[in-house]
Design a protein around this motif. Structure first.
Motif, PDB file in Angstrom:
ATOM      1  N   LEU A  36       0.851  -1.195   0.000  1.00  0.00           N
ATOM      2  CA  LEU A  36       0.000   0.000   0.000  1.00  0.00           C
ATOM      3  C   LEU A  36       0.882   1.240   0.000  1.00  0.00           C
ATOM      4  N   ALA A  53      -5.978  -0.425   0.667  1.00  0.00           N
ATOM      5  CA  ALA A  53      -5.093  -1.217  -0.185  1.00  0.00           C
ATOM      6  C   ALA A  53      -5.805  -1.481  -1.491  1.00  0.00           C
ATOM      7  N   TYR A  81      -1.073  -3.191   6.250  1.00  0.00           N
ATOM      8  CA  TYR A  81      -1.901  -3.952   5.309  1.00  0.00           C
ATOM      9  C   TYR A  81      -2.689  -5.008   6.097  1.00  0.00           C
ATOM     10  N   SER A 113       1.358  -0.982  -5.477  1.00  0.00           N
ATOM     11  CA  SER A 113       0.125  -1.394  -4.804  1.00  0.00           C
ATOM     12  C   SER A 113      -1.089  -1.324  -5.726  1.00  0.00           C
TER      13      SER A 113
END
Ligand code: SAM
Length: 332
Positions: free
Chosen positions: A36, A59, A92, A279
């Motif tokens: 992310l 995310a 995450y 990401s």
């Protein structure tokens, strides 16, 4: 966790198409995955001004999406190592599930780079899921210098995280970006911290990335400068650099080892084997490139192969040339 191969139909294509290699013999064996592009620190070499991106954490790729991409890349490249990074990978949500999934794909060497703020909670579950080793970024032990570097308080919390990770059985290395006039006073305190715990510390030369694209030079504290600070207090001999690794290492008379990642003064592009996945599902063959290559879910193996060759062509022959993208975006 079982990973269902969605791309079974492409497997025969992978075996028919030629290998991915450039004229220097380089290929991709290590995949760095940015989970992310948010972080809970605002390090000055990564984040401009007060543009810290603490929340909300979103995310772009789910655990199943990431596992599908990783399995497919593994099928095509024969990956040996995965490094999870970001942004801050410990933010995450599906991290532990993801680690277990990567293990079940058959990639043995799973590593992670973190700022360590959430390590006390996550070290043991990560180890249990199959993580082997972590790099913890720590740019100062002094509270004020730490704040100047990261715009957050609490180096003690990171040190506690490091100790918890070691107790959980993780191999831990410390990474320190050295910036002239900002934290070069911390080289020796950090070295002592690492040596007292028998840990490897690696100092990083600052790189011309993101908002430092044009100004990094004025903060550069080079490998030579770092060695001369350490030489005032320790005798050491060079151990060199292992093929495709990033750090040069030295050993002190007492057997302690430290390293320097000298992106600027001793670049290591010649044998770089790293592929990056951001990401949002784009790949990059080099940190110097600000040209994202999107991997489409519906694309064939042959199309991915072409894109991997495009990514390989992004690698620099000799040296990192800088990028307007920050590591927060592309993954560190
Ligand atoms: N948040 C995690 C952390 O702090 O380790 C992972 C991501 S961070 C971007 C990964 C690594 O990139 C860190 O070791 C950080 O120090 C390094 N980094 C980021 N920007 C850099 C720059 N301009 N020059 C050198 N290193 C940089």
């Amino acid at each position: 966790m079982t990973v269902v191969p969605l791309y079974e139909d492409n497997k025969h294509i992978f075996s028919m198409i030629p290998g991915i290699k450039d004229k220097y013999g380089r290929t991709f064996r290590t995949l760095r995955v940015s989970l992310l592009n948010h972080c809970n620190l605002g390090c000055v070499y990564c984040v401009a001004g007060d543009d810290t991106q603490i929340a909300p954490v979103h995310a772009a790729l789910s655990v199943p999406d990431l596992l599908t991409i990783i399995e497919r890349l593994h099928g095509q490249l024969g990956l040996t190592t995965i490094r999870l990074t970001g942004g801050e990978p410990l933010l995450y949500k599906g991290l532990v599930e993801l680690i277990a999934g990567i293990r079940s794909i058959g990639i043995q060497d799973i590593k992670l780079t973190t700022n360590g703020f959430l390590l006390e909670r996550l070290a043991a579950p990560m180890k249990a899921a199959g993580m082997d080793s972590i790099n913890v970024s720590l740019d100062a032990v002094d509270e004020e210098v730490f704040f100047r570097m990261s715009r957050r308080r609490g180096p003690d919390r990171i040190i506690r995280g490091i100790d918890t990770a070691r107790e959980a059985g993780l191999e831990v290395k410390i990474n320190t970006v050295v910036m002239r006039g900002l934290n070069d006073s911390e080289i020796l305190p950090l070295l002592d911290l690492a040596f007292s715990r028998n840990l490897r510390i690696r100092y990083l030369e600052v790189m011309a990335m993101g908002h430092l694209f044009e100004t990094a030079g004025k903060y550069l504290f080079s490998q030579k400068d770092i060695l001369s600070v350490i030489a005032g207090h320790y005798h050491f001999t060079p151990l060199g650099r292992k093929g495709s690794a990033t750090a040069n290492y030295w050993q002190t008379e007492n057997g302690h080892v430290f390293g320097i990642i000298a992106n600027e003064s001793e670049p290591f592009c010649r044998d770089c084997d790293r592929l990056r996945l951001d990401s949002e599902g784009n790949i990059y063959g080099c940190l110097s490139s600000n040209h994202p290559i999107p991997l489409g879910k519906e694309e064939t193996g042959r199309e991915w192969h072409t894109k991997l060759q495009e990514a390989l062509a992004q690698k620099q022959a000799l040296r990192f040339t800088g990028s307007e993208l920050s590591m927060l975006h592309i993954g560190g």
